[in-house]
Design a protein around this motif. Sequence first.
Motif, PDB file in Angstrom:
ATOM      1  N   GLU A  31       0.915  -1.132  -0.296  1.00  0.00           N
ATOM      2  CA  GLU A  31      -0.143  -0.200   0.151  1.00  0.00           C
ATOM      3  C   GLU A  31       1.254   0.952   0.345  1.00  0.00           C
ATOM      4  OE1 GLU A  31      -3.955   1.710   2.324  1.00  0.00           O
ATOM      5  OE2 GLU A  31      -3.098   0.135   3.336  1.00  0.00           O
ATOM      6  N   GLU A  32       0.420   2.179  -0.907  1.00  0.00           N
ATOM      7  CA  GLU A  32       1.135   3.881  -0.660  1.00  0.00           C
ATOM      8  C   GLU A  32       1.203   4.192   0.606  1.00  0.00           C
ATOM      9  OE1 GLU A  32       0.951   7.955  -2.711  1.00  0.00           O
ATOM     10  OE2 GLU A  32      -0.335   6.577  -3.272  1.00  0.00           O
TER      11      GLU A  32
ATOM     12  N   LYS B  65       1.451   7.267   2.070  1.00  0.00           N
ATOM     13  CA  LYS B  65       0.914   8.444   2.455  1.00  0.00           C
ATOM     14  C   LYS B  65      -0.906   7.926   2.939  1.00  0.00           C
ATOM     15  CE  LYS B  65       3.570  12.031   1.166  1.00  0.00           C
ATOM     16  NZ  LYS B  65       4.074  12.567   1.760  1.00  0.00           N
ATOM     17  N   THR B  66      -1.465   6.944   1.823  1.00  0.00           N
ATOM     18  CA  THR B  66      -2.591   6.685   1.903  1.00  0.00           C
ATOM     19  C   THR B  66      -2.875   5.548   3.122  1.00  0.00           C
ATOM     20  OG1 THR B  66      -2.940   6.075  -0.905  1.00  0.00           O
ATOM     21  CG2 THR B  66      -4.281   4.830   1.537  1.00  0.00           C
ATOM     22  N   TRP B  67      -1.700   4.694   3.162  1.00  0.00           N
ATOM     23  CA  TRP B  67      -1.785   3.448   4.607  1.00  0.00           C
ATOM     24  C   TRP B  67      -1.130   4.380   6.035  1.00  0.00           C
ATOM     25  CZ3 TRP B  67       2.445   2.934   8.296  1.00  0.00           C
ATOM     26  CH2 TRP B  67       2.706   2.234   9.213  1.00  0.00           C
TER      27      TRP B  67
ATOM     28  N   ALA C  74      -2.397   7.717   6.509  1.00  0.00           N
ATOM     29  CA  ALA C  74      -4.082   8.616   6.682  1.00  0.00           C
ATOM     30  C   ALA C  74      -5.195   7.463   6.662  1.00  0.00           C
ATOM     31  CB  ALA C  74      -4.266   9.316   5.172  1.00  0.00           C
ATOM     32  N   ALA C  75      -4.961   6.237   6.381  1.00  0.00           N
ATOM     33  CA  ALA C  75      -5.914   5.197   6.827  1.00  0.00           C
ATOM     34  C   ALA C  75      -7.245   4.877   8.179  1.00  0.00           C
ATOM     35  CB  ALA C  75      -5.350   3.633   5.804  1.00  0.00           C
ATOM     36  N   LYS C  76      -5.925   4.751   8.416  1.00  0.00           N
ATOM     37  CA  LYS C  76      -6.273   5.193  10.860  1.00  0.00           C
ATOM     38  C   LYS C  76      -5.793   6.032  11.621  1.00  0.00           C
ATOM     39  CE  LYS C  76      -5.893   0.776  12.241  1.00  0.00           C
ATOM     40  NZ  LYS C  76      -4.827  -0.738  12.675  1.00  0.00           N
TER      41      LYS C  76
ATOM     42  N   ARG D 228      -1.241   4.241  13.697  1.00  0.00           N
ATOM     43  CA  ARG D 228      -0.286   3.023  13.733  1.00  0.00           C
ATOM     44  C   ARG D 228       0.241   2.743  14.685  1.00  0.00           C
ATOM     45  NH1 ARG D 228      -2.778   0.510   9.672  1.00  0.00           N
ATOM     46  NH2 ARG D 228      -3.787   1.517   7.763  1.00  0.00           N
TER      47      ARG D 228
ATOM     48  N   ASP E 239      -0.398  -3.320  12.931  1.00  0.00           N
ATOM     49  CA  ASP E 239       0.157  -2.305  12.155  1.00  0.00           C
ATOM     50  C   ASP E 239       1.327  -2.946  11.609  1.00  0.00           C
ATOM     51  OD1 ASP E 239      -2.300  -0.766  12.224  1.00  0.00           O
ATOM     52  OD2 ASP E 239      -1.610  -0.139  13.947  1.00  0.00           O
TER      53      ASP E 239
ATOM     54  N   ASN F 213       5.587   3.959  -2.652  1.00  0.00           N
ATOM     55  CA  ASN F 213       5.316   2.709  -1.269  1.00  0.00           C
ATOM     56  C   ASN F 213       6.383   2.495  -0.086  1.00  0.00           C
ATOM     57  OD1 ASN F 213       3.121   2.205  -2.866  1.00  0.00           O
ATOM     58  ND2 ASN F 213       4.295   0.321  -4.073  1.00  0.00           N
TER      59      ASN F 213
ATOM     60  N   LYS G 276       0.931   9.875  15.052  1.00  0.00           N
ATOM     61  CA  LYS G 276      -0.239   9.076  14.686  1.00  0.00           C
ATOM     62  C   LYS G 276       0.873   7.425  14.286  1.00  0.00           C
ATOM     63  CE  LYS G 276      -2.643   9.310  11.381  1.00  0.00           C
ATOM     64  NZ  LYS G 276      -3.729   9.490   9.697  1.00  0.00           N
TER      65      LYS G 276
END
Length: 255
Positions: free
Chosen positions: A2-3, A5-7, A9-11, A14, A36, A141, A228
């Motif tokens: 998973e990219e 920044k997406t990883w 931001a997704a939660k 972490r 995570d 990634n 985060k």
Amino acid sequence: MEEAKTWLAAKPHRIGPFLRIPRPELVEMLGMAGFDFAILDLEHGPTAPADVYPLILAAERRGLRLLARIPALQESYFKWLLDLGVGGIQVPHVKCREDAERAVAYGMFAPGGERGMCRFVRAAEFSNIPKEDYIAEANRNRLLVLQIEGKEGLDHLTEIIEVPGIDVIFVGPYDLSQSLGLIGQIWHPEVVKAVEEVITLCGNKGVEVGVFTDTPEGLAHWKKLGVKYLAYRVETEILLNAFKSTLTDAHDALR
């Protein structure tokens, strides 16, 4: 993978421990437990280059993002770890803008950096991924975490976070406490204030912050301040305490 920044931001946050025993069974168990990520500690652990491949395979099997904290800011560490397909690089003792620029350069292909290029490595599926796709995906990634652990890094933080390509600024509180003349006192007001200043400066620039803590209270404290990326405990300490607790329960049952 998973990219980065997406990883992030997704939660809302972490959480993952440092890992010093290079066993794929432990990596799998961390993933099965629901962490995570884990940070393979090449700075303070006994991991050899040949140990890393099965650890990455185990992490991928269980959906765990495996980062590697390298021993020092050297290009060779970036090359072999990223070529294997590690989920991110954590760089200790970043002290100035030049350190940050070197880390970004070593960790990204052009135009963002100058990472050594080979498309016949595992991260490129041994050339199975078209080279254009591999280059683009590799830059998106990989997760780059820079550790601020001393007074010099604090003094140059505003310059460091101006460097594009940084995903997380991570505070190592134990080394920071030593640098501030308060060795081991990670909850001393001066140490806490320094970490809070890092959080504020990075927040103003939109850079995520990470912190190591080894207590639930520490987790709650830093999460409330917007941290985060939470490195929580070390697996050696977790296992030792679990063994002690197991033996205590056994002795209690035998009384």
